[in-house]
Write a protein that holds these residues in place. Structure first.
Motif, PDB file in Angstrom:
ATOM      1  N   LYS A   1      36.765  37.887  34.968  1.00 48.82           N
ATOM      2  CA  LYS A   1      36.140  39.068  34.708  1.00 48.82           C
ATOM      3  C   LYS A   1      36.597  40.138  35.609  1.00 48.82           C
ATOM      4  O   LYS A   1      37.096  39.977  36.618  1.00 48.82           O
ATOM      5  CB  LYS A   1      34.585  38.644  35.029  1.00 48.82           C
ATOM      6  N   ILE A   2      36.231  41.172  35.179  1.00 45.42           N
ATOM      7  CA  ILE A   2      36.366  42.470  35.868  1.00 45.42           C
ATOM      8  C   ILE A   2      34.945  43.133  36.101  1.00 45.42           C
ATOM      9  O   ILE A   2      34.105  43.107  35.059  1.00 45.42           O
ATOM     10  CB  ILE A   2      37.321  43.524  35.322  1.00 45.42           C
ATOM     11  N   ASN A   3      34.665  43.549  37.176  1.00 44.10           N
ATOM     12  CA  ASN A   3      33.192  44.410  37.434  1.00 44.10           C
ATOM     13  C   ASN A   3      33.733  45.910  37.250  1.00 44.10           C
ATOM     14  O   ASN A   3      34.363  46.338  38.213  1.00 44.10           O
ATOM     15  CB  ASN A   3      32.571  44.202  38.832  1.00 44.10           C
TER      16      ASN A   3
ATOM     17  N   PRO B   1      43.227  34.577  39.515  1.00 47.93           N
ATOM     18  CA  PRO B   1      43.478  34.580  40.997  1.00 47.93           C
ATOM     19  C   PRO B   1      42.538  33.858  41.986  1.00 47.93           C
ATOM     20  O   PRO B   1      41.161  34.135  41.713  1.00 47.93           O
ATOM     21  CB  PRO B   1      43.881  36.009  41.649  1.00 47.93           C
ATOM     22  N   ILE B   2      42.716  33.016  43.164  1.00 48.65           N
ATOM     23  CA  ILE B   2      41.789  32.457  43.921  1.00 48.65           C
ATOM     24  C   ILE B   2      41.305  33.657  44.895  1.00 48.65           C
ATOM     25  O   ILE B   2      42.047  34.273  45.436  1.00 48.65           O
ATOM     26  CB  ILE B   2      42.183  31.213  44.523  1.00 48.65           C
ATOM     27  N   ALA B   3      39.947  33.594  45.023  1.00 48.32           N
ATOM     28  CA  ALA B   3      39.532  34.561  46.238  1.00 48.32           C
ATOM     29  C   ALA B   3      39.824  35.911  45.608  1.00 48.32           C
ATOM     30  O   ALA B   3      40.150  36.822  46.590  1.00 48.32           O
ATOM     31  CB  ALA B   3      39.640  34.163  47.468  1.00 48.32           C
ATOM     32  N   GLY B   4      40.138  36.189  44.371  1.00 44.66           N
ATOM     33  CA  GLY B   4      40.545  37.585  43.824  1.00 44.66           C
ATOM     34  C   GLY B   4      39.517  38.600  43.525  1.00 44.66           C
ATOM     35  O   GLY B   4      39.788  39.530  43.060  1.00 44.66           O
ATOM     36  N   GLY B   5      38.214  38.162  43.595  1.00 49.31           N
ATOM     37  CA  GLY B   5      37.105  39.205  42.944  1.00 49.31           C
ATOM     38  C   GLY B   5      37.103  38.954  41.456  1.00 49.31           C
ATOM     39  O   GLY B   5      36.423  40.041  40.885  1.00 49.31           O
ATOM     40  N   MET B   6      37.585  37.850  40.654  1.00 53.12           N
ATOM     41  CA  MET B   6      37.586  37.904  39.243  1.00 53.12           C
ATOM     42  C   MET B   6      36.788  36.518  38.843  1.00 53.12           C
ATOM     43  O   MET B   6      36.904  36.421  37.607  1.00 53.12           O
ATOM     44  CB  MET B   6      39.084  38.003  38.848  1.00 53.12           C
TER      45      MET B   6
ATOM     46  N   GLY C   1      41.990  53.033  38.523  1.00 55.90           N
ATOM     47  CA  GLY C   1      42.033  51.876  39.288  1.00 55.90           C
ATOM     48  C   GLY C   1      40.740  51.484  40.083  1.00 55.90           C
ATOM     49  O   GLY C   1      40.042  52.426  40.647  1.00 55.90           O
ATOM     50  N   ILE C   2      40.427  50.329  40.147  1.00 55.17           N
ATOM     51  CA  ILE C   2      39.233  49.932  40.907  1.00 55.17           C
ATOM     52  C   ILE C   2      39.740  48.486  41.528  1.00 55.17           C
ATOM     53  O   ILE C   2      40.118  47.516  40.940  1.00 55.17           O
ATOM     54  CB  ILE C   2      38.129  49.690  40.036  1.00 55.17           C
ATOM     55  N   VAL C   3      38.730  48.275  42.582  1.00 59.36           N
ATOM     56  CA  VAL C   3      38.986  46.668  43.235  1.00 59.36           C
ATOM     57  C   VAL C   3      37.973  46.106  42.441  1.00 59.36           C
ATOM     58  O   VAL C   3      36.909  46.542  42.219  1.00 59.36           O
ATOM     59  CB  VAL C   3      38.548  47.001  44.648  1.00 59.36           C
ATOM     60  N   SER C   4      38.390  44.790  41.843  1.00 61.28           N
ATOM     61  CA  SER C   4      37.381  44.097  41.106  1.00 61.28           C
ATOM     62  C   SER C   4      36.546  43.208  41.923  1.00 61.28           C
ATOM     63  O   SER C   4      37.066  42.518  42.741  1.00 61.28           O
ATOM     64  CB  SER C   4      38.333  43.283  40.167  1.00 61.28           C
ATOM     65  N   GLY C   5      35.352  43.291  41.682  1.00 57.35           N
ATOM     66  CA  GLY C   5      34.391  42.577  42.483  1.00 57.35           C
ATOM     67  C   GLY C   5      34.675  42.822  44.021  1.00 57.35           C
ATOM     68  O   GLY C   5      34.619  43.891  44.690  1.00 57.35           O
ATOM     69  N   SER C   6      34.758  41.605  44.884  1.00 52.41           N
ATOM     70  CA  SER C   6      34.856  41.667  46.235  1.00 52.41           C
ATOM     71  C   SER C   6      36.460  41.586  46.659  1.00 52.41           C
ATOM     72  O   SER C   6      36.778  41.726  47.906  1.00 52.41           O
ATOM     73  CB  SER C   6      34.300  40.416  46.824  1.00 52.41           C
ATOM     74  N   GLY C   7      37.247  41.963  45.603  1.00 54.42           N
ATOM     75  CA  GLY C   7      38.669  41.926  45.632  1.00 54.42           C
ATOM     76  C   GLY C   7      39.357  40.651  46.078  1.00 54.42           C
ATOM     77  O   GLY C   7      38.560  39.584  46.144  1.00 54.42           O
ATOM     78  N   PRO C   8      40.590  40.820  46.383  1.00 55.57           N
ATOM     79  CA  PRO C   8      41.583  42.047  46.537  1.00 55.57           C
ATOM     80  C   PRO C   8      42.072  42.283  45.207  1.00 55.57           C
ATOM     81  O   PRO C   8      42.972  43.389  45.305  1.00 55.57           O
ATOM     82  CB  PRO C   8      42.618  41.853  47.596  1.00 55.57           C
ATOM     83  N   THR C   9      41.944  41.695  44.050  1.00 56.06           N
ATOM     84  CA  THR C   9      42.743  42.177  42.818  1.00 56.06           C
ATOM     85  C   THR C   9      42.353  43.532  42.421  1.00 56.06           C
ATOM     86  O   THR C   9      41.334  43.976  42.453  1.00 56.06           O
ATOM     87  CB  THR C   9      42.260  41.185  41.478  1.00 56.06           C
ATOM     88  N   VAL C  10      43.430  44.385  42.126  1.00 55.33           N
ATOM     89  CA  VAL C  10      43.118  45.736  41.726  1.00 55.33           C
ATOM     90  C   VAL C  10      43.269  45.651  40.009  1.00 55.33           C
ATOM     91  O   VAL C  10      44.225  45.193  39.727  1.00 55.33           O
ATOM     92  CB  VAL C  10      43.971  46.738  42.429  1.00 55.33           C
ATOM     93  N   ALA C  11      42.151  46.299  39.431  1.00 53.63           N
ATOM     94  CA  ALA C  11      42.127  46.272  37.813  1.00 53.63           C
ATOM     95  C   ALA C  11      42.592  47.907  37.563  1.00 53.63           C
ATOM     96  O   ALA C  11      41.779  48.638  37.981  1.00 53.63           O
ATOM     97  CB  ALA C  11      41.075  45.802  37.467  1.00 53.63           C
TER      98      ALA C  11
END
Length: 311
Positions: free
Chosen positions: A17-19, A103-108, A263-273
Motif C-alpha cells: 500500500k501507499i498512504n 520492501p521490508i520496513a519500507g512503509g508499504m 513525491g511522498i514518503v509512504s507511511g513511516s518510510g523510507p520508500t518514496v512514492a
C-alpha cells in the motif's frame, strides 16, 4: 470447523500500500497516536503458499532480502495462522512459503500483506469458511495495516488506521517507487515525530486530537485526477523520516526534477512514492531514476485486497 475436502495447497496474494495522505494526532496516554489516512493498494504483491502441516512454519523467498526476518512465532504471518486456528478450533498447522516483493520496513505494509494473505489462504486451506467480516475482525487484532491489506482498493483509515471506510477511486494511478537501502522502524519514526513536534512547538500548529483526511484528497481520488491528487499528497511522518534518513530529501528532489507530479514518503518510510501523470510518464521516470543508481519499481493502483489465486 473443517470441510470434508480441503485442497492440498493454496496460493493467495495481498498487495502492498501507499498512504497518499496521512495526518497523525497527538500522543495519547497509551503511547499510541490516532491517525487519519487515505490508503491505496498497489500492484506490488506478497505471494503466500500454504500447505497442511502438523505445526506452524514460514519460509521466505523472492527478490527482497529476507535474511533479517523472524521465522518463529513472532512472525506476523504465523501469528495470523495461529489466530485463525484458535478462533475456529482448527487442530492442525500450516507450512507457509512467502514470496516477498514488498520492501521490508519500507512503509508499504509488506508484513501486513503477508498476514492478510495468510488469513485468506488458511481459511481456504482448512475449510474454516469464515466470512469476510470475521476475517476483517481478526485482521484488526494483528496490526493497523492488516485490515486494509485484506480489503484493498482505496480506503480511509482512522483510529490506529484499522477503522476503514471504502473510498471511491476512478481510473488508474501510476506510481514509481524508490526503494531505500535500509529500512526504518515504525515506532522509531513515531517517536521522532513526537520529538520533532516538541522541538518546533512554537513554530507549528499543535497536533490535532482527531485528525481527518482532507476532502480535496477524496475528490481527487474520486475523479481519478493524478494532477489534482499530486497537489494534496501529504504525510506527517515524512519530516521525521527525513530527519532519520536525510538522503531521502535528495531522492524526493531527484524524482520531482525528473518529471514526477509529486513525491511522498509512504507511511513511516523510507520508500518514496512518486505519482506520475500516466503510464508513459511513469516509465520515463523509472528509467531516469534507475540511471541515477536508485532502485525503483513501477506499480499501479488501486488493486484488489487479499484473495485466493489457486488451490
Amino acid at each position: 470447523m473443517t470441510a470434508a475436502a480441503t485442497p492440498p495447497a493454496v496460493h493467495a496474494r495481498a498487495p502492498g500500500k501507499i498512504n497518499v495522505f496521512m495526518k497523525v494526532g497527538s500522543l495519547l496516554d497509551d503511547g499510541y497516536h490516532d491517525v487519519a489516512t487515505a490508503y491505496q493498494a498497489i500492484s506490488l504483491y506478497e505471494e503466500v503458499f500454504a500447505r497442511d502441516a502438523d505445526d506452524f512454519s514460514v519460509r521466505f523467498r523472492g527478490p527482497i532480502d529476507t535474511a533479517g526476518l523472524a521465522t518463529d512465532g513472532s512472525n506476523l504471518a504465523i501469528r495470523a495462522a495461529r489466530l485463525l486456528a484458535r478462533t475456529t478450533d482448527y487442530r492442525g498447522g500450516v507450512a507457509l512459503d512467502i514470496e516477498k516483493h514488498v520492501p521490508i520496513a519500507g512503509g508499504m505494509g509488506g508484513g501486513s500483506a503477508d498476514a492478510a494473505a495468510t488469513l485468506v489462504a488458511c481459511d481456504h486451506l482448512w475449510g474454516t469458511r469464515l466470512g469476510r467480516d470475521e476475517l476483517q475482525s481478526l485482521a484488526a487484532e494483528l496490526g493497523a495495516d492488516v485490515p486494509f491489506a485484506l480489503m484493498g482498493g482505496t480506503a480511509v483509515g482512522t483510529g490506529r488506521g484499522d477503522r476503514l471506510s471504502p473510498a471511491l477511486a476512478q481510473g488508474t494511478f501510476h506510481w514509481v517507487l524508490a526503494l531505500a537501502d535500509s529500512g526504518l522502524s515504525t515506532p522509531e519514526v513515531y517517536a521522532e515525530l513526537d520529538r520533532h513536534r516538541e522541538r518546533h512547538a512554537s513554530d507549528i500548529a499543535p497536533a490535532p486530537e482527531q485528525p481527518a483526511v482532507e476532502v480535496e484528497v477524496l475528490q481527487a481520488l474520486r475523479a481519478g485526477d493524478a494532477h489534482q491528487l499530486a497537489e494534496y499528497l501529504y504525510n506527517d511522518l515524512q519530516a521525521p523520516a527525513l530527519h532519520l534518513q536525510p538522503e531521502l530529501a535528495q531522492t524526493l528532489e531527484q524524482g520531482e526534477l525528473q518529471g514526477a507530479l509529486a513525491g511522498i514518503v509512504s507511511g513511516s518510510g523510507p520508500t518514496v512514492a512518486f505519482l506520475a501523470a500516466d503510464a508513459d510518464a511513469a516509465l520515463e521516470l523509472q528509467v531516469a531514476l534507475s540511471a541515477s543508481q536508485l532502485t525503483v519499481l513501477r506499480a499501479t493502483g488501486p488493486v484488489h485486497g487479499a484473495r485466493v489465486v489457486s488451490g
